[in-house]
Design a protein around this motif. Structure first.
Motif, mmCIF file in Angstrom:
data_model
loop_
_atom_site.group_PDB
_atom_site.id
_atom_site.type_symbol
_atom_site.label_atom_id
_atom_site.label_comp_id
_atom_site.label_asym_id
_atom_site.label_seq_id
_atom_site.Cartn_x
_atom_site.Cartn_y
_atom_site.Cartn_z
ATOM 1 N N UNK A 69 -5.263 6.282 -1.365
ATOM 2 C CA UNK A 69 -4.230 5.007 -0.882
ATOM 3 C C UNK A 69 -4.391 4.388 -1.994
ATOM 4 N N UNK A 70 -3.413 3.559 -2.462
ATOM 5 C CA UNK A 70 -3.180 2.604 -3.501
ATOM 6 C C UNK A 70 -2.355 1.353 -3.185
ATOM 7 N N UNK B 71 -6.903 6.685 -9.906
ATOM 8 C CA UNK B 71 -7.689 5.937 -9.270
ATOM 9 C C UNK B 71 -7.183 5.281 -8.118
ATOM 10 N N UNK B 72 -7.985 5.572 -6.686
ATOM 11 C CA UNK B 72 -7.353 5.027 -5.610
ATOM 12 C C UNK B 72 -8.012 3.453 -5.359
ATOM 13 N N UNK B 73 -7.236 2.704 -4.409
ATOM 14 C CA UNK B 73 -7.763 1.283 -4.258
ATOM 15 C C UNK B 73 -7.302 0.960 -2.736
ATOM 16 N N UNK B 74 -7.774 2.110 -1.704
ATOM 17 C CA UNK B 74 -7.400 1.502 -0.584
ATOM 18 C C UNK B 74 -8.424 0.480 -0.140
ATOM 19 N N UNK C 239 -3.468 12.320 -8.219
ATOM 20 C CA UNK C 239 -4.169 11.330 -7.657
ATOM 21 C C UNK C 239 -4.810 10.536 -8.899
ATOM 22 N N UNK D 41 2.166 6.004 -5.951
ATOM 23 C CA UNK D 41 1.884 4.757 -6.812
ATOM 24 C C UNK D 41 2.403 4.869 -8.248
ATOM 25 N N UNK E 193 -5.833 2.347 8.898
ATOM 26 C CA UNK E 193 -5.281 1.676 7.523
ATOM 27 C C UNK E 193 -3.774 1.424 7.765
ATOM 28 N N UNK F 176 -0.113 -2.219 -9.932
ATOM 29 C CA UNK F 176 -0.866 -1.361 -9.421
ATOM 30 C C UNK F 176 -2.210 -1.633 -9.629
ATOM 31 N N UNK G 297 0.736 -1.212 -0.062
ATOM 32 C CA UNK G 297 0.052 -0.119 -0.116
ATOM 33 C C UNK G 297 0.965 1.458 -0.074
ATOM 34 N N UNK G 298 0.531 2.193 -1.066
ATOM 35 C CA UNK G 298 1.003 3.591 -0.931
ATOM 36 C C UNK G 298 0.023 4.491 -0.382
#
Lengths: 146, 94
Positions: free
Chosen positions: A128-129, B90-93, B88, B22, A87, A143, A56-57
């Motif tokens: 967050x990625x 697309x996010x993937x938390x 930013x 990322x 997180x 990713x 996670x970044x």
């Protein structure tokens, strides 16, 4: 590790996750009959591929701010007694927890709806990625969403 | 004989702090950098400008959102000196 902890909101980005029972105790309120705890866990597959680990970044400062806003909204909308988003960042192998979301509400229906609403907003707006590491030879890493 | 002193004023540049994460950070080879640009440039124009020689950003042109000083910004927002600008994808938390 970045953290905001008030009387009824707890956000943590990065660092080690606390024990689930500590999060449960944080959100528990005498007037709330429901405490809903969600753990996001790294699973061993995605889209037919074997996954060994997630990385996670995070844009930590903004993620903290966005999560605080999401919890403020949940406190007003449901309303919740207390709420938390925690997180991890960095490496999270299969079977380990990457995220905890916790909410207390007076009744059970709202607590479930609140958790789902919070998770939906996290997945839409919190910077967050995750990078998936695949188990097969030469499958490498990618990713998510890229 | 009279002489005329030619006076030219270079347009003052503003300095932005760009932040990458990322996939963009990996491709850019850095997570932050200073970037100078003329005043009045909008978020959308900044993406276009950087996309010219950063092909990965160009690929994300339709998906990337800009955050200015840790808030999501409208494409038409004019950037100011000292702004922290994050790209930013697309996010993937979770």
């Amino acid at each position: 590790m970045h953290q905001i902890k008030t009387d009824n909101i707890w956000v943590q980005i990065g660092g080690e996750l606390p024990a689930l029972k500590d999060v449960s105790l944080f959100v528990r309120r005498d007037y709330c009959g429901a405490v809903n705890l969600f753990e996001g866990v790294t699973r061993n597959h995605d889209s037919g591929k074997q996954v060994t680990m997630l990385l996670y970044d995070s844009y930590d400062e903004m993620a903290l701010h966005q999560c605080e806003k999401i919890l403020d909204e949940a406190m007003q909308e449901f309303p919740a007694g207390a709420a938390a988003i925690l997180h991890k960042t960095g490496r999270v192998p299969v079977g380990e927890v990457s995220m905890i979301v916790a909410v207390s509400t007076p009744h059970r229906k709202e607590s479930t709806e609140a958790v789902l609403s919070i998770i939906k907003k996290i997945k839409k707006d919190v910077p967050i990625w995750k990078k998936e590491f695949f188990g097969g030879e030469s499958e490498g890493a990618k990713w998510k969403g890229s | 004989m009279s002489s005329v002193t030619e006076s030219r004023t270079e347009p003052r540049l503003i300095t932005l702090e760009l932040k990458w994460f990322s996939v963009l950070a990996e491709q850019r080879g850095t997570r932050k950098e200073s970037f100078q640009i003329e005043p009045g440039v909008t978020c959308s124009e900044l993406i276009d400008r950087l996309s010219a020689d950063f092909l990965m950003l160009k690929q994300y042109r339709d998906y990337v959102r800009l955050a200015v000083n840790r808030e999501y910004a409208n494409p038409g927002l004019k950037l100011q000196d000292g702004d922290e600008v994050a790209f930013i994808t697309p996010v993937s938390g979770g």
